[in-house]
Design a protein around this motif. Structure first.
Motif, PDB file in Angstrom:
ATOM      1  N   ILE A   1       0.828  -1.178   0.050  1.00 43.40           N
ATOM      2  CA  ILE A   1       0.063   0.061  -0.030  1.00 43.40           C
ATOM      3  C   ILE A   1       0.874   1.280   0.066  1.00 43.40           C
ATOM      4  O   ILE A   1       0.286   2.476  -0.333  1.00 43.40           O
ATOM      5  N   ASP A   2       2.185   1.338   0.181  1.00 41.37           N
ATOM      6  CA  ASP A   2       2.944   2.321   0.375  1.00 41.37           C
ATOM      7  C   ASP A   2       3.685   2.411  -1.202  1.00 41.37           C
ATOM      8  O   ASP A   2       4.463   1.515  -1.472  1.00 41.37           O
ATOM      9  N   PRO A   3       3.637   3.459  -1.779  1.00 42.62           N
ATOM     10  CA  PRO A   3       4.282   3.664  -3.184  1.00 42.62           C
ATOM     11  C   PRO A   3       5.769   3.480  -3.092  1.00 42.62           C
ATOM     12  O   PRO A   3       6.313   2.846  -3.889  1.00 42.62           O
ATOM     13  N   LEU A   4       6.245   4.056  -2.308  1.00 43.77           N
ATOM     14  CA  LEU A   4       7.967   3.823  -1.827  1.00 43.77           C
ATOM     15  C   LEU A   4       8.245   2.559  -1.746  1.00 43.77           C
ATOM     16  O   LEU A   4       9.030   1.937  -2.296  1.00 43.77           O
ATOM     17  N   GLY A   5       7.597   1.976  -0.996  1.00 43.76           N
ATOM     18  CA  GLY A   5       8.007   0.379  -0.475  1.00 43.76           C
ATOM     19  C   GLY A   5       7.610  -0.657  -1.698  1.00 43.76           C
ATOM     20  O   GLY A   5       8.344  -1.384  -1.800  1.00 43.76           O
ATOM     21  N   ARG A   6       6.558  -0.172  -2.383  1.00 43.61           N
ATOM     22  CA  ARG A   6       6.329  -0.963  -3.674  1.00 43.61           C
ATOM     23  C   ARG A   6       7.494  -0.823  -4.582  1.00 43.61           C
ATOM     24  O   ARG A   6       8.000  -1.487  -5.355  1.00 43.61           O
ATOM     25  N   ALA A   7       8.098   0.475  -4.878  1.00 41.75           N
ATOM     26  CA  ALA A   7       9.282   0.743  -5.759  1.00 41.75           C
ATOM     27  C   ALA A   7      10.415   0.061  -5.004  1.00 41.75           C
ATOM     28  O   ALA A   7      11.365  -0.651  -6.100  1.00 41.75           O
ATOM     29  N   VAL A   8      10.502   0.040  -3.965  1.00 42.99           N
ATOM     30  CA  VAL A   8      11.785  -0.533  -3.499  1.00 42.99           C
ATOM     31  C   VAL A   8      11.922  -2.186  -3.705  1.00 42.99           C
ATOM     32  O   VAL A   8      12.754  -2.649  -4.109  1.00 42.99           O
ATOM     33  N   ARG A   9      10.822  -2.594  -3.270  1.00 41.66           N
ATOM     34  CA  ARG A   9      10.605  -3.970  -3.531  1.00 41.66           C
ATOM     35  C   ARG A   9      10.744  -4.338  -4.997  1.00 41.66           C
ATOM     36  O   ARG A   9      11.434  -5.756  -5.093  1.00 41.66           O
ATOM     37  N   TYR A  10      10.204  -3.777  -5.745  1.00 42.38           N
ATOM     38  CA  TYR A  10      10.266  -4.029  -7.238  1.00 42.38           C
ATOM     39  C   TYR A  10      11.813  -4.047  -7.567  1.00 42.38           C
ATOM     40  O   TYR A  10      12.379  -4.986  -8.364  1.00 42.38           O
ATOM     41  N   HIS A  11      12.648  -2.948  -7.069  1.00 45.25           N
ATOM     42  CA  HIS A  11      14.097  -2.962  -7.702  1.00 45.25           C
ATOM     43  C   HIS A  11      14.690  -4.196  -6.884  1.00 45.25           C
ATOM     44  O   HIS A  11      15.688  -4.597  -7.376  1.00 45.25           O
ATOM     45  N   LEU A  12      14.677  -4.720  -5.559  1.00 45.80           N
ATOM     46  CA  LEU A  12      15.118  -5.459  -4.903  1.00 45.80           C
ATOM     47  C   LEU A  12      14.937  -6.750  -5.717  1.00 45.80           C
ATOM     48  O   LEU A  12      15.998  -7.502  -5.990  1.00 45.80           O
TER      49      LEU A  12
END
Length: 283
Positions: A70-81
């Protein structure tokens, strides 16, 4: 030291192997780099997600970065990881489950060149409004997580998943059924459905007590499915000589429940002293 984290400063910042790192970077690429550098060095790290557009202090959660959808920054970090670095491990993250109340502010080109408004090179130009109290609340939550970890008493956070009322009712019904089968009566069940929900969510964190006894990090690593699913769990009396009350019910896997009810608490304590000590303390 006071320094911007990037490729050039990574070695100096992480030199000496710090006990714990709090990642509160806003830039996605730099944030991911810090997380990966910590993981590569075996340094404990907490990823703090976005505070922008958030206001509700009751919505903060600490869970694996995979749960931060639900967190935009968290989603982006997860995608890159996952996709850029092929990282398959776990990263604890602090985030809010509140939907952002606003997005990035539009940039007015009449104000000048966008790059003139960059705080530091390679960081985004547009900003998101931040309520003054929210970063402080995030910071206090992060500090509490780190301090309890370093003192050997890590937080056992509440599971992020929503336990639906039918699941709680099923656990209650299983308890009553077990009592009737093994004892011939359910008169010793001194809890109701609301109290069962409290036990499952707050006391046992939706997880088998024998797994939870290994610590929240190990429990999450080895038994992730049980943080979402209670279908293989049952509440049983810890001490068979006492009734099924709030201070005598333990949540365990089916196999453990059957063995414990058959052999009794004394045998369980002898076979599993560390787990038993944890359960005694929890109750």
């Amino acid at each position: 030291m006071v320094s911007l984290f990037d490729d050039d400063t990574s070695e100096a910042v992480l030199e000496g192997r710090p006990d714990f790192v709090i990642d509160a970077i806003d830039n996605i690429h730099t944030k991911v780099q810090l997380l990966m550098d910590c993981k590569d060095r075996g340094i404990e790290v907490l990823c703090v997600c976005g505070a922008g557009g958030k206001a509700d202090p009751t919505r903060l959660k600490i869970a694996d970065i995979a749960e931060s959808s639900i967190d935009p920054l968290g989603r982006a970090v997860r995608y890159h990881l996952k996709n850029k670095h092929k990282f398959k491990g776990r990263v604890p993250a602090l985030f809010s489950t509140e939907l952002p109340r606003c997005g990035l502010l539009p940039f007015d080109t009449s104000q000048g060149k966008p790059l003139d408004f960059q705080v530091v090179p390679n960081f985004r130009v547009r900003t998101i409004p931040v309520l003054g109290t929210t970063p402080a609340i995030f910071g206090m939550a992060a500090a509490a997580y780190v301090l309890t970890y370093l003192t050997g008493r890590p937080l056992v956070t509440e599971p992020l998943f929503k336990i639906r009322l039918p699941e709680i009712q099923v656990l209650f019904d299983r308890l009553v059924e077990r009592e009737e089968v093994h004892l011939g009566t359910a008169d010793g069940v001194l809890v109701d459905v609301d109290e069962v929900e409290y036990l499952v969510r707050s006391v046992w964190c939706g997880c088998c007590a024998f797994v939870l006894a290994k610590g929240p990090v190990e429990a999450a690593k080895t038994n992730r499915g049980l943080w979402r699913n209670t279908s293989q769990l049952a509440l049983v009396r810890w001490d068979e000589s006492l009734p099924s009350s709030m201070d005598n019910l333990v949540l365990v896997n089916y196999s453990i429940a059957d063995d414990h009810m058959e052999r009794g608490v004394r045998a369980t304590r002898e076979a599993h002293p560390e787990e038993s000590s944890f359960i005694d303390g929890r109750l």
